[in-house]
Scaffold this active site. Sequence first.
Site, PDB file in Angstrom:
ATOM      1  N   SER A 178      -6.277 -12.162  -6.377  1.00 27.41           N
ATOM      2  CA  SER A 178      -6.008 -11.451  -7.587  1.00 27.41           C
ATOM      3  C   SER A 178      -6.618 -10.868  -8.806  1.00 27.41           C
ATOM      4  CB  SER A 178      -5.455 -13.252  -8.308  1.00 27.41           C
ATOM      5  OG  SER A 178      -6.299 -14.062  -8.270  1.00 27.41           O
ATOM      6  N   ARG A 234     -21.099 -10.845   4.582  1.00 24.05           N
ATOM      7  CA  ARG A 234     -21.306 -11.199   5.804  1.00 24.05           C
ATOM      8  C   ARG A 234     -20.557  -9.825   7.271  1.00 24.05           C
ATOM      9  NH1 ARG A 234     -23.822 -14.580   4.005  1.00 24.05           N
ATOM     10  NH2 ARG A 234     -23.767 -16.679   3.752  1.00 24.05           N
ATOM     11  N   ASP A 258     -26.493  -5.207   5.566  1.00 18.47           N
ATOM     12  CA  ASP A 258     -27.795  -6.217   4.803  1.00 18.47           C
ATOM     13  C   ASP A 258     -27.300  -6.974   5.905  1.00 18.47           C
ATOM     14  OD1 ASP A 258     -29.903  -6.532   4.057  1.00 18.47           O
ATOM     15  OD2 ASP A 258     -28.880  -7.831   2.140  1.00 18.47           O
ATOM     16  N   GLU A 263     -25.922 -10.822  13.776  1.00 16.63           N
ATOM     17  CA  GLU A 263     -27.337 -11.051  13.890  1.00 16.63           C
ATOM     18  C   GLU A 263     -28.949 -11.986  14.581  1.00 16.63           C
ATOM     19  OE1 GLU A 263     -27.310 -12.129   9.222  1.00 16.63           O
ATOM     20  OE2 GLU A 263     -26.078 -10.254   9.245  1.00 16.63           O
ATOM     21  N   HIS A 281     -30.934  -7.741   6.634  1.00  9.21           N
ATOM     22  CA  HIS A 281     -30.469  -9.763   5.831  1.00  9.21           C
ATOM     23  C   HIS A 281     -31.533 -10.105   4.409  1.00  9.21           C
ATOM     24  CE1 HIS A 281     -27.122 -12.439   5.134  1.00  9.21           C
ATOM     25  NE2 HIS A 281     -27.629 -12.913   4.135  1.00  9.21           N
TER      26      HIS A 281
HETATM   27  O1  A2R Z   1      -9.959 -13.653  -3.981  1.00 12.23           O
HETATM   28  P1  A2R Z   1     -10.854 -13.913  -5.397  1.00 12.23           P
HETATM   29  O2  A2R Z   1     -10.160 -13.484  -6.976  1.00 12.23           O
HETATM   30  O3  A2R Z   1     -11.264 -15.687  -5.623  1.00 12.23           O
HETATM   31  O4  A2R Z   1     -12.150 -13.845  -5.424  1.00 12.23           O
HETATM   32  C1  A2R Z   1     -12.856 -13.968  -4.282  1.00 12.23           C
HETATM   33  C2  A2R Z   1     -13.301 -12.933  -3.525  1.00 12.23           C
HETATM   34  N1  A2R Z   1     -12.971 -12.651  -2.349  1.00 12.23           N
HETATM   35  C3  A2R Z   1     -12.004 -12.563  -2.006  1.00 12.23           C
HETATM   36  N2  A2R Z   1     -11.201 -11.261  -1.902  1.00 12.23           N
HETATM   37  C4  A2R Z   1     -10.722 -11.134  -1.270  1.00 12.23           C
HETATM   38  N3  A2R Z   1      -9.440 -11.439   0.191  1.00 12.23           N
HETATM   39  C5  A2R Z   1     -10.009 -12.379   0.265  1.00 12.23           C
HETATM   40  N4  A2R Z   1      -9.501 -13.178   1.331  1.00 12.23           N
HETATM   41  C6  A2R Z   1     -11.616 -13.175  -0.550  1.00 12.23           C
HETATM   42  N5  A2R Z   1     -11.907 -14.065  -0.251  1.00 12.23           N
HETATM   43  C7  A2R Z   1     -12.773 -14.598  -1.414  1.00 12.23           C
HETATM   44  O5  A2R Z   1     -14.749 -12.808  -2.901  1.00 12.23           O
HETATM   45  C8  A2R Z   1     -14.636 -13.630  -5.376  1.00 12.23           C
HETATM   46  O6  A2R Z   1     -14.585 -12.855  -6.095  1.00 12.23           O
HETATM   47  C9  A2R Z   1     -15.844 -13.437  -4.282  1.00 12.23           C
HETATM   48  C10 A2R Z   1     -16.882 -14.189  -3.777  1.00 12.23           C
HETATM   49  O7  A2R Z   1     -17.303 -15.372  -5.285  1.00 12.23           O
HETATM   50  P2  A2R Z   1     -18.545 -16.146  -5.611  1.00 12.23           P
HETATM   51  O8  A2R Z   1     -16.984 -17.346  -4.556  1.00 12.23           O
HETATM   52  O9  A2R Z   1     -18.180 -16.374  -6.855  1.00 12.23           O
HETATM   53  O10 A2R Z   1     -18.925 -16.406  -4.416  1.00 12.23           O
HETATM   54  P3  A2R Z   1     -20.807 -15.494  -4.856  1.00 12.23           P
HETATM   55  O11 A2R Z   1     -21.563 -16.139  -5.690  1.00 12.23           O
HETATM   56  O12 A2R Z   1     -20.283 -13.476  -5.509  1.00 12.23           O
HETATM   57  O13 A2R Z   1     -20.966 -15.182  -3.257  1.00 12.23           O
HETATM   58  C11 A2R Z   1     -20.443 -14.277  -2.148  1.00 12.23           C
HETATM   59  C12 A2R Z   1     -21.140 -14.203  -1.097  1.00 12.23           C
HETATM   60  C13 A2R Z   1     -21.019 -15.525  -0.464  1.00 12.23           C
HETATM   61  O14 A2R Z   1     -19.824 -16.368   0.145  1.00 12.23           O
HETATM   62  C14 A2R Z   1     -22.397 -15.261   0.281  1.00 12.23           C
HETATM   63  O15 A2R Z   1     -21.166 -14.901   1.724  1.00 12.23           O
HETATM   64  C15 A2R Z   1     -22.524 -13.649   0.169  1.00 12.23           C
HETATM   65  O16 A2R Z   1     -21.974 -13.640  -0.957  1.00 12.23           O
HETATM   66  O17 A2R Z   1     -24.325 -14.150   0.012  1.00 12.23           O
END
Ligand code: A2R
Length: 315
Positions: A178, A234, A258, A263, A281
Site C-alpha cells: 500500500s 531474502r 547478498d 544459503e 549475506h
Molecule cells: O507492503 P507494505 O506496505 O507493508 O511494506 C512492507 C514490505 N512488504 C511487501 N511489499 C510488497 N509485497 C509484499 N508482499 C510485502 N510484504 C512486505 O516490506 C514494508 O515496507 C517492507 C518491510 O519493512 P519492515 O517490516 O520495516 O522490515 P525491515 O526492518 O525493513 O526489514 C525487511 C527485511 C527483513 O524482514 C529481512 O528479511 C531482511 O530485511 O533483513
Amino acid sequence: MASLADILVVRPMMPSVEEALAEAFTVHKLYEADDKTAFLARVGSQVRGVATNGHTGCPPEIMNKLPNLEMISSFGVGYDAIDTEDCRARGIRVSNTPDVLTDAMAETTMGLMIALCRRIPQADAYTRAGRWAAEGNFPLTGELTGRTLGILGLGRIGKEVARRAQAFKMQVVYHGRSRQKDEPYPYYASLVEMAKASDWLVCIVPGSAETDKIINDEVIDALGPQGMFVNVGRGSSVDEAALVKALQEGRIGGAALDVFEDEPNVPEALFPLDNVVLSPHQGSATHKTRWAMGDLVVRNLKAHFAGLPAITPVS
Ligand code: A2R
C-alpha cells in the site's frame, strides 16, 4: 534467591550473547547435545525461553517438547523460520531485532550498488593483476547519479536506503502493498510498472508466502537489459533460476546479491558472470550492529522474565 528462568539455546549464538544469557538465566545448549531427543526429554519441561535466529527458528518438533515455553527471542529482523501463527496459538511470544541493524543494512545496500555500478571488484582485480600498467586504463563504467531507484519494500531498511540514494542524487520510487501517506516518493501499485520505470531495483521485503519469488521473469524483463537488480532481503523473494538465466542472456544488466535461495550455497552459474557482485549475506555483519542485535536478544528475554512486554515484539 529467585530461581533463574531456563533458556534453551537452539543454535550457537555470538559469545557476547551466550555470556550474557549465562549470567541471567539457566542455559541449556541444544546444539551441543549429541542426542537431542534425550536432551529435550530431560530438560524440555523446565524450558521457558528460547534463543535462536530467524533462519533456524524453533521448529515444531522442538516446540512440542517444550510444554512450558513462554517466549522465543530471535536474532535478526527476519523471522521466516518461526511460525508466528503457531506461536500465537500456543500462547508463545516472539521477539526479533529490528532497527538496530537498519543503518548497517542500508550501508551494505549502497556498497553493493556502487560496487556493481562502478565495477569496483573488477577494477580491484585488474589493478592487482598488473593489468593497468600492461594494458592501460580500466574500461569506463556506469554511474548512479541521476538514475531512478525502485525500492521493493519501503520499510525501516528501505527508507534508509532511500535517504542514502537521495544523497547520491538518485530519484527514488517504491512499491509495497500500500501507499505510505507520509512518504514523499512516488508510489507504484504494480511492481512490474515500477521495474519498467526504474534503472535500479532494490528488494528489501521479508521472506513470506506472499513475497516468495516475487522477483520473477516478468519483473526481470520489465527491468530490462540496462536494469540493475540488488537483493538484500531474502533469497526466497527471487526466482533464482530465472535471474541466473536472464543474467546469462543479458536480459538484465546486472545483479548484486547478498542473499540466496539455499544459503550458503550460491548457484555456481553465477561465478563466471561479469555482471554480478556476490556477497555472503553480509547485510548486518558489522561488529557494532551484530553486538547490538545480540544485546537485544538478551534484553527481550530479560524484559519478558521481569514481567514486562518484550522490547521488540513481533506483532
Ligand atoms: O507492503 P507494505 O506496505 O507493508 O511494506 C512492507 C514490505 N512488504 C511487501 N511489499 C510488497 N509485497 C509484499 N508482499 C510485502 N510484504 C512486505 O516490506 C514494508 O515496507 C517492507 C518491510 O519493512 P519492515 O517490516 O520495516 O522490515 P525491515 O526492518 O525493513 O526489514 C525487511 C527485511 C527483513 O524482514 C529481512 O528479511 C531482511 O530485511 O533483513
